[in-house]
Design a protein around this motif. Structure first.
Motif, PDB file in Angstrom:
ATOM      1  N   PRO A 120      35.767  26.047  38.152  1.00  0.00           N
ATOM      2  CA  PRO A 120      34.629  26.804  37.631  1.00  0.00           C
ATOM      3  C   PRO A 120      33.266  26.245  38.025  1.00  0.00           C
ATOM      4  CG  PRO A 120      36.287  26.486  35.931  1.00  0.00           C
ATOM      5  CD  PRO A 120      36.677  25.624  37.084  1.00  0.00           C
ATOM      6  N   GLU A 121      33.187  24.936  38.350  1.00  0.00           N
ATOM      7  CA  GLU A 121      31.893  24.380  38.756  1.00  0.00           C
ATOM      8  C   GLU A 121      31.451  24.920  40.115  1.00  0.00           C
ATOM      9  OE1 GLU A 121      31.457  20.007  36.965  1.00  0.00           O
ATOM     10  OE2 GLU A 121      33.405  20.341  37.921  1.00  0.00           O
ATOM     11  N   GLY A 122      32.394  25.407  40.894  1.00  0.00           N
ATOM     12  CA  GLY A 122      32.042  26.052  42.154  1.00  0.00           C
ATOM     13  C   GLY A 122      31.852  25.118  43.323  1.00  0.00           C
ATOM     14  N   ARG A 123      31.500  23.879  43.073  1.00  0.00           N
ATOM     15  CA  ARG A 123      31.298  22.914  44.153  1.00  0.00           C
ATOM     16  C   ARG A 123      31.507  21.516  43.589  1.00  0.00           C
ATOM     17  NH1 ARG A 123      24.692  23.509  44.649  1.00  0.00           N
ATOM     18  NH2 ARG A 123      24.163  22.530  42.647  1.00  0.00           N
ATOM     19  N   ARG A 124      31.718  20.554  44.495  1.00  0.00           N
ATOM     20  CA  ARG A 124      31.871  19.166  44.057  1.00  0.00           C
ATOM     21  C   ARG A 124      30.565  18.652  43.469  1.00  0.00           C
ATOM     22  NH1 ARG A 124      33.736  17.849  49.822  1.00  0.00           N
ATOM     23  NH2 ARG A 124      34.118  20.092  49.973  1.00  0.00           N
ATOM     24  N   GLY A 125      30.680  17.880  42.402  1.00  0.00           N
ATOM     25  CA  GLY A 125      29.485  17.362  41.754  1.00  0.00           C
ATOM     26  C   GLY A 125      29.838  16.323  40.718  1.00  0.00           C
ATOM     27  N   PHE A 132      29.000  26.279  35.403  1.00  0.00           N
ATOM     28  CA  PHE A 132      30.274  26.906  35.061  1.00  0.00           C
ATOM     29  C   PHE A 132      30.231  28.379  35.430  1.00  0.00           C
ATOM     30  CE2 PHE A 132      33.792  28.256  32.364  1.00  0.00           C
ATOM     31  CZ  PHE A 132      34.631  27.152  32.373  1.00  0.00           C
ATOM     32  N   HIS A 133      31.040  28.740  36.427  1.00  0.00           N
ATOM     33  CA  HIS A 133      31.144  30.144  36.825  1.00  0.00           C
ATOM     34  C   HIS A 133      32.154  30.868  35.929  1.00  0.00           C
ATOM     35  CE1 HIS A 133      28.628  30.025  40.425  1.00  0.00           C
ATOM     36  NE2 HIS A 133      29.113  28.811  40.626  1.00  0.00           N
ATOM     37  N   LEU A 197      33.109  34.668  26.520  1.00  0.00           N
ATOM     38  CA  LEU A 197      34.402  34.007  26.688  1.00  0.00           C
ATOM     39  C   LEU A 197      34.265  32.769  27.569  1.00  0.00           C
ATOM     40  CD1 LEU A 197      37.515  34.082  26.252  1.00  0.00           C
ATOM     41  CD2 LEU A 197      37.646  35.334  28.408  1.00  0.00           C
ATOM     42  N   SER A 198      33.465  32.855  28.623  1.00  0.00           N
ATOM     43  CA  SER A 198      33.293  31.725  29.535  1.00  0.00           C
ATOM     44  C   SER A 198      32.625  30.548  28.836  1.00  0.00           C
ATOM     45  CB  SER A 198      32.471  32.161  30.752  1.00  0.00           C
ATOM     46  OG  SER A 198      33.158  33.153  31.494  1.00  0.00           O
ATOM     47  N   LEU A 199      31.664  30.829  27.963  1.00  0.00           N
ATOM     48  CA  LEU A 199      31.032  29.754  27.203  1.00  0.00           C
ATOM     49  C   LEU A 199      32.035  29.089  26.264  1.00  0.00           C
ATOM     50  CD1 LEU A 199      27.593  31.414  26.382  1.00  0.00           C
ATOM     51  CD2 LEU A 199      27.969  29.409  27.835  1.00  0.00           C
ATOM     52  N   GLU A 200      32.892  29.883  25.643  1.00  0.00           N
ATOM     53  CA  GLU A 200      33.921  29.318  24.766  1.00  0.00           C
ATOM     54  C   GLU A 200      34.908  28.474  25.573  1.00  0.00           C
ATOM     55  OE1 GLU A 200      35.727  32.604  22.794  1.00  0.00           O
ATOM     56  OE2 GLU A 200      33.929  33.110  21.625  1.00  0.00           O
ATOM     57  N   LEU A 237      26.741  29.660  34.814  1.00  0.00           N
ATOM     58  CA  LEU A 237      26.136  29.248  33.543  1.00  0.00           C
ATOM     59  C   LEU A 237      25.717  27.790  33.719  1.00  0.00           C
ATOM     60  CD1 LEU A 237      28.937  30.703  31.267  1.00  0.00           C
ATOM     61  CD2 LEU A 237      26.704  31.731  31.693  1.00  0.00           C
ATOM     62  N   VAL A 238      24.465  27.482  33.446  1.00  0.00           N
ATOM     63  CA  VAL A 238      23.927  26.152  33.723  1.00  0.00           C
ATOM     64  C   VAL A 238      23.293  25.588  32.464  1.00  0.00           C
ATOM     65  CG1 VAL A 238      22.369  24.800  35.170  1.00  0.00           C
ATOM     66  CG2 VAL A 238      23.475  26.811  36.103  1.00  0.00           C
ATOM     67  N   ASP A 239      23.551  24.297  32.186  1.00  0.00           N
ATOM     68  CA  ASP A 239      22.889  23.652  31.047  1.00  0.00           C
ATOM     69  C   ASP A 239      21.392  23.660  31.257  1.00  0.00           C
ATOM     70  OD1 ASP A 239      25.200  23.050  29.702  1.00  0.00           O
ATOM     71  OD2 ASP A 239      25.437  21.089  30.621  1.00  0.00           O
ATOM     72  N   ASP A 240      20.635  23.889  30.182  1.00  0.00           N
ATOM     73  CA  ASP A 240      19.178  23.822  30.260  1.00  0.00           C
ATOM     74  C   ASP A 240      18.769  22.371  30.518  1.00  0.00           C
ATOM     75  OD1 ASP A 240      18.978  26.489  29.751  1.00  0.00           O
ATOM     76  OD2 ASP A 240      18.805  26.235  27.587  1.00  0.00           O
TER      77      ASP A 240
END
Length: 240
Positions: A120-125, A132-133, A197-200, A237-240
């Motif tokens: 879900p992160e979409g890329r290495r990090g 989160f995708h 749902l993705s946030l949960e 979805l990205v943390d602020d």
């Protein structure tokens, strides 16, 4: 086109190749699998993993309790590597445009009672799930499949390159967490519902990530050098 009219990705090569692949990997570094009992032994499953190193995908496929068809960036499907990925039943994904073909392939796997792998992160990090995708949640919602969190630790050392592999003699931990149960949602499925749902799901995976760190006594490797970061769609979805 419905999932049942889409050809199931190849899997015969994956079934044959997984045992020798595990032997070869363990000649270079140790792999410890924890929590395999959390992975259902039958039926559709979405495995959702954090993503810290180049070896994450191959290890998910080689050491999973069941064969995994992992969503893989389409740029990897070139040359000999592309032939290997296709033979192993991995699913090419266009990360920068809607990709109905990839979605249908994954839904076909799930409809056949198989396992789909998603990062879900979409890329290495950093591997902390700060990005989160929505793909894992969407697939689970359509198929009514549980999502099994996977935490990968040790595939990149702190300060290590995004393209590096675990050093010889290193130890990699693959920690499966408690499943996140998802009921099938009939059409239409709204963007707001998928986002909720993705946030949960992300919150559940972050709890399981913390449990994995406590279980193994390890830490995440920290950020990748910004010059090495893959481009990533702005839809996460990205943390602020």
């Amino acid at each position: 086109m419905t999932p049942r009219t889409v050809a199931h990705p190849r899997r015969w090569f994956m079934r044959i190749a997984r045992p020798p692949a595990r032997v070869l990997v363990r000649r270079r570094f140790a792999v410890r699998v924890h929590g395999a009992e959390h992975h259902p032994t039958s039926g559709p499953v979405v495995v959702a993993s954090n993503h810290i190193g180049l070896a994450d995908g191959p290890l998910m496929v080689a050491f999973g309790p069941r064969p995994v068809h992992a969503l893989t960036k389409q740029e990897a499907f070139t040359g000999k590597l592309g032939l290997l990925l296709a033979a192993a039943g991995q699913v090419p994904l266009d990360r920068f445009a809607p990709d109905p073909a990839a979605i249908r392939s994954c839904l076909r796997v799930l409809a056949d009672g198989g396992v789909v792998g998603v990062f879900p992160e979409g890329r290495r990090g950093t591997g902390d799930l700060g990005r989160f995708h929505r793909g894992a949640g969407y697939l689970a919602m359509v198929a009514g499949a549980p999502v099994v969190p996977l935490t990968v630790l040790g595939t990149r050392e702190p300060g290590g390159s995004a393209e590096s592999w675990p050093a010889r003699g290193a130890v990699v931990d693959l920690v499966y967490g408690r499943p996140f149960t998802v009921d099938a949602v009939p059409w239409p499925r709204t963007q707001a519902h998928v986002r909720e749902l993705s946030l949960e799901l992300r919150a559940h995976m972050q709890v399981e990530l913390a449990r994995a760190l406590e279980l193994t006594g390890r830490t995440l490797p920290g950020p990748v050098d910004t010059a090495e970061l893959d481009a990533d769609p702005p839809t996460a979805l990205v943390d602020d």
